[in-house]
Scaffold this active site. Structure first.
Site, PDB file in Angstrom:
ATOM      1  CG  HIS A   1      -6.359 -33.374   8.930  1.00  0.00           C
ATOM      2  ND1 HIS A   1      -6.263 -34.812   8.832  1.00  0.00           N
ATOM      3  CD2 HIS A   1      -5.201 -33.109   8.550  1.00  0.00           C
ATOM      4  CE1 HIS A   1      -5.067 -35.001   8.217  1.00  0.00           C
ATOM      5  NE2 HIS A   1      -4.597 -34.194   8.024  1.00  0.00           N
TER       6      HIS A   1
ATOM      7  CE  LYS B   1     -14.974   2.046  15.558  1.00  0.00           C
ATOM      8  NZ  LYS B   1     -14.129   2.854  14.857  1.00  0.00           N
TER       9      LYS B   1
ATOM     10  CD  GLU C   1     -10.826  -1.984   8.205  1.00  0.00           C
ATOM     11  OE1 GLU C   1     -11.219  -2.147   9.070  1.00  0.00           O
ATOM     12  OE2 GLU C   1     -10.051  -1.157   8.116  1.00  0.00           O
TER      13      GLU C   1
HETATM   14  O1  PA5 Z   1      -7.621   0.124   9.040  1.00  0.00           O
HETATM   15  C1  PA5 Z   1      -8.225   0.857   9.835  1.00  0.00           C
HETATM   16  O2  PA5 Z   1      -8.320   2.066   9.659  1.00  0.00           O
HETATM   17  C2  PA5 Z   1      -9.196   0.474  11.118  1.00  0.00           C
HETATM   18  O3  PA5 Z   1      -8.764  -1.048  11.399  1.00  0.00           O
HETATM   19  C3  PA5 Z   1      -8.043   0.985  12.185  1.00  0.00           C
HETATM   20  O4  PA5 Z   1      -6.617   0.714  12.190  1.00  0.00           O
HETATM   21  C4  PA5 Z   1      -8.656   0.387  13.653  1.00  0.00           C
HETATM   22  O5  PA5 Z   1      -9.892   0.766  13.640  1.00  0.00           O
HETATM   23  C5  PA5 Z   1      -7.807   1.155  14.568  1.00  0.00           C
HETATM   24  O6  PA5 Z   1      -7.898   2.367  14.619  1.00  0.00           O
HETATM   25  P1  PA5 Z   1      -6.952   3.681  15.449  1.00  0.00           P
HETATM   26  O7  PA5 Z   1      -5.634   3.343  15.181  1.00  0.00           O
HETATM   27  O8  PA5 Z   1      -7.572   4.686  15.141  1.00  0.00           O
HETATM   28  O9  PA5 Z   1      -7.569   3.234  16.837  1.00  0.00           O
END
Ligand code: PA5
Length: 448
Positions: free
Chosen positions: A309, A423, A288
């Site tokens: 394996h 989303k 990310e």
């Molecule tokens: O790293 C990030 O920002 C995302 O992976 C969020 O942690 C994830 O989408 C969850 O978001 P939130 O904590 O707002 O529910």
């Protein structure tokens, strides 16, 4: 005191040594941007000094809340996704016994996770499992509006309220969310849930050393002070300006140097299944952070020897765009030797009396050598043992290396604009209020 070690000797031969020397200055420059808060995404650097900034009172509050929840719960369900889930899950898995979840231990609450998927069967089966048990909820969402945890929270909150009444249900819920924004904050204030705040300057995937990670870990009975102490020791090590004494510099530099040689896939490898979720957390952190602007190393993972394996063939002889980073654990927690057998049908007596870990270590060495011969550069990260302190070092090590690595790629390692695309489509398909135009567009696209 030992520390985690980064060994580059099996990766450096794949690079031009003069080119690699230039990284000494490069990583230091990126680190300066980070420390001086002048780089991209510099409003998201709250995690950087967290190990030295977290106060005794904050730790005590987390521990007290954990103890309260444990005292009233057979099960604690932690609701969250992505950065609000993977850190806690990875540390709890690494520190727990692998069969603990099958034990009915009255003194220890079982930790389960929810809100990390949208499987109807998962929630049906979870509610069935919780039916006759005393349980509590920790709901974690920085934004407070993420669909997956919101659905899980609605389901479980209603169940708690039905079973225990609104007042007791409220005492069984702890929320971790923004100080003022989001639906979860609104509900928390209305119902007067105990809550913790995720600061604006800490993104989800960098939040494991805040209550987001620490409260579930404390609830599982582990020592969060030790995790913080380990993270603090890595923070100090990462401030060493001598390249070879700074594990963070070494890892960030070698990744980028290999990427520049078209090694575009990094496989995080372990030889201990307790670390499988560390790899999941690591994949989110690096994937990310770096996967943007059509750039970035693709983070993958394998658990050896299991996956030798299944995936071993590809790693050995598939497309040669892979390098591997092994998390090697020096010392096991327990000792177990291979027994002698008078009949020796399986011809294993040559190993009789040897610890199983000796065989595992030879498998690791043999695999490393085979992979190097197969043109897979190898980075080795040695963890002296799996405990809170070294896991704390490891978490901070990866976080800081990821930030420097992102700056080497010239991207912002602290945003995630691409996560919104699915989303938007999902809301359009679900006809969420506010997505009317997108709904029309997506239907046209599906029917064309
Ligand atoms: O790293 C990030 O920002 C995302 O992976 C969020 O942690 C994830 O989408 C969850 O978001 P939130 O904590 O707002 O529910």
């Amino acid at each position: 005191m030992k520390h985690i070690q980064v060994d580059l000797k099996n990766a450096l031969p794949f690079l031009n040594q003069d080119d690699f020397k230039s990284y000494d200055k490069l990583v230091k420059d990126q680190n300066k941007q980070l420390e001086n808060k002048t780089g991209k995404g510099n409003d998201f650097l709250g995690w950087l000094n967290l190990p030295e900034n977290i106060s005794k009172d904050q730790i005590a509050d987390i521990n007290e809340t954990g103890t309260k929840l444990r005292n009233i719960s057979e099960i604690i369900v932690v609701i969250g996704i992505g950065g609000s889930y993977l850190g806690a899950k990875s540390i709890i898995d690494a520190l727990s016994g692998q069969f603990d979840h099958l034990k009915h231990d009255k003194n220890n609450s079982q930790i389960l996770f929810a809100g990390q998927n949208l499987s109807e069967d998962y929630y049906y089966e979870l509610l069935e499992y919780l039916k006759d048990k005393k349980y509590s909820l920790i709901v974690i969402s920085k934004s407070g509006i993420t669909t997956e945890p919101a659905i899980a929270f609605r389901l479980l909150r209603k169940d708690l309220e039905k079973r225990f009444g609104n007042k007791e249900a409220a005492a069984r819920i702890v929320a971790i969310t923004d100080a003022s924004k989001g639906a979860l904050r609104e509900l928390t204030n209305k119902e007067d849930y105990k809550s913790f705040i995720i600061n604006d300057d800490i993104g989800g995937r960098y939040s494991v050393l805040t209550p987001v990670g620490l409260l579930p870990i404390a609830c599982a009975g582990f020592n969060i002070e030790e995790i913080i102490a380990g993270a603090k020791s890595m923070l100090e090590l990462s401030q060493n300006d001598t390249f070879n004494s700074n594990p963070v510099y070494k890892y960030a530099a070698i990744r980028h140097a290999l990427y520049s040689k078209n090694k575009t896939i990094e496989i995080l490898t372990n030889y201990n299944p307790k670390l499988n979720y560390i790899a999941e957390w690591w994949k989110q952190l690096f994937g990310e952070s770096e996967g943007k602007e059509n750039k970035g190393i693709f983070p993958a993972s394998v658990s050896f020897t299991t996956d030798l394996h299944s995936m071993g063939q590809y790693v050995q002889e598939g497309l040669r765009n892979i390098f591997e980073t092994v998390i090697s654990v020096e010392k096991t927690k327990f000792n177990l030797q291979i027994p002698n057998d008078d009949d020796n049908f399986d011809k294993l007596n040559y190993l009789a009396g040897k610890p199983i870990d000796y065989v595992n270590k030879m498998a690791e060495l043999g695999t490393t050598l085979a992979h190097i011969d197969g043109n897979v550069p190898n980075i080795k990260i040695t963890l002296p043992e799996i405990n809170e302190y070294y896991l704390g070092e490891l978490l901070y090590f990866f976080e800081k290396a990821c930030a420097i690595s992102g700056y080497l790629l010239e991207i912002n390692p602290f945003d995630q604009p691409g996560v919104e695309a699915y989303k938007k489509n999902m809301f359009a398909l679900l006809e969420k209020p506010g997505f009317e135009e997108e709904s029309i567009e997506i239907k046209k696209k599906l029917n064309s």
